[in-house]
Scaffold this motif. Structure first.
Motif, PDB file in Angstrom:
ATOM      1  N   ALA A 134       1.236  -1.474   0.222  1.00 51.98           N
ATOM      2  CA  ALA A 134       0.237   0.140   0.218  1.00 51.98           C
ATOM      3  C   ALA A 134       1.137   1.060   0.263  1.00 51.98           C
ATOM      4  CB  ALA A 134      -1.277  -0.045   1.055  1.00 51.98           C
ATOM      5  N   ILE A 135       0.613   2.165  -0.780  1.00 52.43           N
ATOM      6  CA  ILE A 135       1.217   3.514  -0.761  1.00 52.43           C
ATOM      7  C   ILE A 135       0.119   4.655   0.017  1.00 52.43           C
ATOM      8  CG2 ILE A 135       2.151   5.737  -2.444  1.00 52.43           C
ATOM      9  CD1 ILE A 135       3.181   3.046  -4.224  1.00 52.43           C
ATOM     10  N   VAL A 136       0.717   5.266   0.882  1.00 51.05           N
ATOM     11  CA  VAL A 136      -0.021   6.700   1.418  1.00 51.05           C
ATOM     12  C   VAL A 136       0.533   8.142   0.912  1.00 51.05           C
ATOM     13  CG1 VAL A 136      -0.804   7.862   3.011  1.00 51.05           C
ATOM     14  CG2 VAL A 136      -0.801   5.105   2.949  1.00 51.05           C
ATOM     15  N   PHE A 137       0.068   8.692  -0.197  1.00 47.06           N
ATOM     16  CA  PHE A 137       0.247  10.243  -0.696  1.00 47.06           C
ATOM     17  C   PHE A 137       0.379  11.474   0.650  1.00 47.06           C
ATOM     18  CE2 PHE A 137       0.167   6.843  -4.492  1.00 47.06           C
ATOM     19  CZ  PHE A 137       1.623   7.661  -5.049  1.00 47.06           C
ATOM     20  N   VAL A 138       0.993  12.404   0.544  1.00 46.48           N
ATOM     21  CA  VAL A 138       0.259  13.072   1.493  1.00 46.48           C
ATOM     22  C   VAL A 138       0.424  14.331   0.543  1.00 46.48           C
ATOM     23  CG1 VAL A 138       0.839  13.970   4.120  1.00 46.48           C
ATOM     24  CG2 VAL A 138       1.737  11.434   3.871  1.00 46.48           C
ATOM     25  N   GLY A 139      -0.519  14.815   1.135  1.00 43.89           N
ATOM     26  CA  GLY A 139      -0.065  16.879   0.570  1.00 43.89           C
ATOM     27  C   GLY A 139      -0.845  17.716   1.455  1.00 43.89           C
ATOM     28  N   ALA A 140      -0.574  18.710   0.394  1.00 43.60           N
ATOM     29  CA  ALA A 140      -1.165  19.662   1.712  1.00 43.60           C
ATOM     30  C   ALA A 140      -1.419  21.070   0.906  1.00 43.60           C
ATOM     31  CB  ALA A 140      -0.407  20.879   2.753  1.00 43.60           C
ATOM     32  N   MET A 141      -2.803  21.830   0.898  1.00 46.96           N
ATOM     33  CA  MET A 141      -2.726  22.056   0.064  1.00 46.96           C
ATOM     34  C   MET A 141      -3.572  23.442   0.441  1.00 46.96           C
ATOM     35  SD  MET A 141      -6.675  21.347  -0.974  1.00 46.96           S
ATOM     36  CE  MET A 141      -8.229  21.845  -0.054  1.00 46.96           C
ATOM     37  N   LEU A 142      -3.646  25.021  -0.453  1.00 46.57           N
ATOM     38  CA  LEU A 142      -3.939  25.793   0.491  1.00 46.57           C
ATOM     39  C   LEU A 142      -5.360  26.185  -0.103  1.00 46.57           C
ATOM     40  CD1 LEU A 142      -1.255  28.808  -1.059  1.00 46.57           C
ATOM     41  CD2 LEU A 142      -1.544  27.572   1.352  1.00 46.57           C
ATOM     42  N   ALA A 143      -6.427  27.145   0.943  1.00 48.54           N
ATOM     43  CA  ALA A 143      -7.392  27.087   1.135  1.00 48.54           C
ATOM     44  C   ALA A 143      -8.447  27.294   1.177  1.00 48.54           C
ATOM     45  CB  ALA A 143      -7.690  25.333   1.379  1.00 48.54           C
ATOM     46  N   ASP A 144      -9.480  28.360   1.248  1.00 48.53           N
ATOM     47  CA  ASP A 144     -10.015  28.798   2.168  1.00 48.53           C
ATOM     48  C   ASP A 144     -10.733  28.431   3.575  1.00 48.53           C
ATOM     49  OD1 ASP A 144     -10.187  30.525   0.412  1.00 48.53           O
ATOM     50  OD2 ASP A 144     -11.255  30.189  -0.415  1.00 48.53           O
ATOM     51  N   VAL A 145      -9.473  28.558   4.476  1.00 49.14           N
ATOM     52  CA  VAL A 145      -9.722  27.970   6.249  1.00 49.14           C
ATOM     53  C   VAL A 145      -9.361  29.041   6.884  1.00 49.14           C
ATOM     54  CG1 VAL A 145      -9.814  25.650   5.290  1.00 49.14           C
ATOM     55  CG2 VAL A 145      -7.611  26.737   6.014  1.00 49.14           C
ATOM     56  N   PRO A 146      -9.822  29.172   7.923  1.00 46.64           N
ATOM     57  CA  PRO A 146      -8.811  30.047   8.752  1.00 46.64           C
ATOM     58  C   PRO A 146      -7.797  30.123   9.670  1.00 46.64           C
ATOM     59  CG  PRO A 146     -11.045  29.388   9.977  1.00 46.64           C
ATOM     60  CD  PRO A 146     -10.751  28.590   8.153  1.00 46.64           C
ATOM     61  N   HIS A 147      -6.978  30.217  10.167  1.00 43.38           N
ATOM     62  CA  HIS A 147      -6.180  29.188  10.703  1.00 43.38           C
ATOM     63  C   HIS A 147      -6.323  29.082  12.534  1.00 43.38           C
ATOM     64  CE1 HIS A 147      -5.660  33.770  12.087  1.00 43.38           C
ATOM     65  NE2 HIS A 147      -4.751  33.217  13.162  1.00 43.38           N
ATOM     66  N   THR A 148      -7.451  30.217  12.796  1.00 41.23           N
ATOM     67  CA  THR A 148      -7.355  29.607  14.152  1.00 41.23           C
ATOM     68  C   THR A 148      -8.947  28.527  14.758  1.00 41.23           C
ATOM     69  OG1 THR A 148      -9.841  31.133  13.810  1.00 41.23           O
ATOM     70  CG2 THR A 148      -7.640  33.043  14.819  1.00 41.23           C
ATOM     71  N   ARG A 149      -8.876  27.581  13.599  1.00 38.45           N
ATOM     72  CA  ARG A 149      -9.907  26.757  13.689  1.00 38.45           C
ATOM     73  C   ARG A 149      -8.730  25.517  13.382  1.00 38.45           C
ATOM     74  NH1 ARG A 149     -12.191  29.608  15.478  1.00 38.45           N
ATOM     75  NH2 ARG A 149     -14.684  29.983  15.418  1.00 38.45           N
ATOM     76  N   PRO A 150      -9.233  23.859  13.737  1.00 40.60           N
ATOM     77  CA  PRO A 150      -8.002  22.781  13.486  1.00 40.60           C
ATOM     78  C   PRO A 150      -8.063  22.580  12.188  1.00 40.60           C
ATOM     79  CG  PRO A 150     -10.039  22.602  14.923  1.00 40.60           C
ATOM     80  CD  PRO A 150     -10.341  23.885  14.467  1.00 40.60           C
ATOM     81  N   ILE A 151      -7.098  22.593  11.912  1.00 41.96           N
ATOM     82  CA  ILE A 151      -6.506  22.157  10.214  1.00 41.96           C
ATOM     83  C   ILE A 151      -7.312  20.741   9.977  1.00 41.96           C
ATOM     84  CG2 ILE A 151      -4.938  21.330   8.733  1.00 41.96           C
ATOM     85  CD1 ILE A 151      -4.372  24.354   9.785  1.00 41.96           C
ATOM     86  N   LEU A 234       6.721  20.486  17.798  1.00 46.35           N
ATOM     87  CA  LEU A 234       6.195  21.523  17.183  1.00 46.35           C
ATOM     88  C   LEU A 234       4.625  21.768  17.631  1.00 46.35           C
ATOM     89  CD1 LEU A 234       5.736  18.316  14.538  1.00 46.35           C
ATOM     90  CD2 LEU A 234       6.241  20.847  14.390  1.00 46.35           C
ATOM     91  N   PRO A 235       4.075  20.997  18.660  1.00 45.15           N
ATOM     92  CA  PRO A 235       2.696  21.916  19.315  1.00 45.15           C
ATOM     93  C   PRO A 235       3.096  23.711  19.833  1.00 45.15           C
ATOM     94  CG  PRO A 235       3.181  19.406  19.964  1.00 45.15           C
ATOM     95  CD  PRO A 235       3.594  20.172  19.530  1.00 45.15           C
ATOM     96  N   GLU A 236       4.139  23.313  20.301  1.00 44.11           N
ATOM     97  CA  GLU A 236       4.699  25.076  20.821  1.00 44.11           C
ATOM     98  C   GLU A 236       4.810  25.670  19.544  1.00 44.11           C
ATOM     99  OE1 GLU A 236       6.044  21.946  22.345  1.00 44.11           O
ATOM    100  OE2 GLU A 236       5.607  22.017  24.344  1.00 44.11           O
ATOM    101  N   GLN A 237       5.142  25.207  18.155  1.00 43.74           N
ATOM    102  CA  GLN A 237       6.228  26.017  17.265  1.00 43.74           C
ATOM    103  C   GLN A 237       3.971  26.204  16.462  1.00 43.74           C
ATOM    104  OE1 GLN A 237       8.159  23.962  14.129  1.00 43.74           O
ATOM    105  NE2 GLN A 237       9.797  23.187  15.813  1.00 43.74           N
ATOM    106  N   ALA A 238       3.496  25.314  16.229  1.00 43.41           N
ATOM    107  CA  ALA A 238       1.859  25.601  16.357  1.00 43.41           C
ATOM    108  C   ALA A 238       0.971  26.700  16.564  1.00 43.41           C
ATOM    109  CB  ALA A 238       1.202  24.652  16.006  1.00 43.41           C
ATOM    110  N   GLY A 239       1.458  26.129  18.066  1.00 45.23           N
ATOM    111  CA  GLY A 239       1.113  27.900  18.879  1.00 45.23           C
ATOM    112  C   GLY A 239       1.341  29.060  18.202  1.00 45.23           C
ATOM    113  N   GLU A 240       2.518  29.320  18.744  1.00 44.11           N
ATOM    114  CA  GLU A 240       3.421  30.557  17.897  1.00 44.11           C
ATOM    115  C   GLU A 240       3.345  30.956  16.706  1.00 44.11           C
ATOM    116  OE1 GLU A 240       7.755  29.480  18.224  1.00 44.11           O
ATOM    117  OE2 GLU A 240       7.281  29.251  20.269  1.00 44.11           O
ATOM    118  N   TRP A 241       3.157  30.229  15.861  1.00 43.22           N
ATOM    119  CA  TRP A 241       2.734  30.455  14.600  1.00 43.22           C
ATOM    120  C   TRP A 241       0.722  30.704  14.344  1.00 43.22           C
ATOM    121  CZ3 TRP A 241      -1.599  28.289  11.859  1.00 43.22           C
ATOM    122  CH2 TRP A 241      -1.584  27.886  10.516  1.00 43.22           C
ATOM    123  N   GLU A 242      -0.223  30.957  15.296  1.00 40.68           N
ATOM    124  CA  GLU A 242      -1.437  31.275  15.359  1.00 40.68           C
ATOM    125  C   GLU A 242      -1.294  32.313  15.921  1.00 40.68           C
ATOM    126  OE1 GLU A 242      -5.536  29.751  17.355  1.00 40.68           O
ATOM    127  OE2 GLU A 242      -3.934  27.784  16.478  1.00 40.68           O
TER     128      GLU A 242
END
Length: 342
Positions: A134-151, A234-242
């Motif tokens: 099995a193969i899992v392809f991982v990607g990320a796209m830009l979207a109309d979503v707010p940074h203040t909500r869960p990804i 990473l959680p601390e970095q995510a908090g700083e990012w937000e």
């Protein structure tokens, strides 16, 4: 079929470039490689496939003081320890297990710009040599979503087996496609099950890495693969990012109003029943976009390329100017690089 993680030898794949908004996909796979103690064992040489004007080689100083080039190849990784996968609840008829690290392989590198058919053949040769199931392809796209909500993340698959195991949906998208869809279809024809995991990254912060999206992808990968992936800082970095984005938007009334609208839209579909449909709709909008001007990851980075030859820097500037004031102008003006149909 019982629901649970993917079984058998599994390869996780991400490409740096168009499908790596906020460096989230490559960042997640690199963290997986580290957590599972995978080691490089093979590579797809970049000369035939990579545009070096977009994905430039990197020069580094080694421990002995000499300087060396690091070329943007696709590196394949294999496990260094055997699988210790054991059932935790066999008597209860549940498919819950642990110790799957020895079954995980990975491939990460610069997105190929040309000769996709030849690249796909080399990719498939590596997968077959490792007896990947099995193969899992991982990607990320830009979207109309707010940074203040869960990804938001979504999982799609053309494999009925993985659809049943993962609760994945099958995309009905038809149109221009990207390298991961090419690889997925080639793998499926060869009898290898495939799935795609995608994260939605706020388009108005496309110049910055998005650790919050990395966390969301790793959480999903942990469940899909039945492995433990330490998040570290990473959680601390995510908090700083937000918080950093909050500070910027506090000084911009238009941006603050725009994000407020995105929050209202997200909250309106926050129920479990509605969220999957809303995310699928967002992917469909992303896929149908053509002739766009804004790359889905940091426009200032050399590796961010427009497959149709657009100027990535100019595109990033245009997106910066337009994003806060016009939600409809943002990700729908991006060219497709296909999240699903993988």
């Amino acid at each position: 079929m019982a629901r649970g993680p993917i079984e058998g030898r599994t390869m996780v794949v991400a490409f740096e470039g168009w499908t790596d908004a906020g460096d989230a996909a490559s960042g997640a796979v690199k963290r997986l490689i580290e957590a599972c103690e995978l080691e490089a064992f093979d590579e797809i040489e970049p000369d035939e496939f990579v545009d070096f004007a977009m994905h430039r080689p990197v020069v580094r100083t080694l421990d002995d003081g000499t300087r060396a080039l690091q070329w943007p190849a696709s590196i394949a990784y294999a496990p260094t320890r055997p699988s210790s996968r054991t059932s935790l609840a066999a008597d209860a008829g549940l498919d819950v297990s642990t110790g799957n690290e020895g079954e995980i392989f990975a491939l990460v590198g610069a997105e190929p710009s040309r000769n996709w058919a030849v690249y796909a053949a080399e990719f498939l040769e590596i997968a077959r040599g490792c007896e990947i199931e099995a193969i899992v392809f991982v990607g990320a796209m830009l979207a109309d979503v707010p940074h203040t909500r869960p990804i938001a993340t979504t999982v799609t698959s053309d494999s009925s087996e993985l659809q049943a195991r993962l609760g994945a949906v099958q995309s009905d998208y038809e149109g221009p496609t990207g390298i991961m869809s090419v690889l997925s279809l080639v793998a499926e024809e060869a009898g290898i099950h495939t799935a795609s995991l995608w994260a939605s990254v706020p388009h108005y912060v496309h110049n910055a890495s998005a650790p919050k999206a990395v966390v969301a992808l790793l959480d999903q990968l942990s469940e899909m693969l039945d492995v433990t992936i330490p998040l570290g800082d990473l959680p601390e970095q995510a908090g700083e990012w937000e918080r950093g984005i909050d500070e910027i938007t506090e000084r911009d009334d238009d941006m603050r109003a725009y994000i407020g609208k995105l929050e209202e839209q997200r909250d309106a579909v926050e129920s479990p029943e509605a969220s999957g449909e809303a995310i699928a709709h967002e992917f469909e909008r992303f896929l149908r976009a053509e002739g766009g001007k804004q790359p889905p990851s940091g426009a200032s980075a050399p590796s961010r390329t427009d497959p149709d030859g657009a100027d990535p820097d100019a595109a990033g500037d245009a997106a910066d100017d337009a994003a806060p004031e016009s939600p409809s102008e943002s990700p729908d003006e991006r060219p497709d690089d296909t999240p699903p149909p993988v």
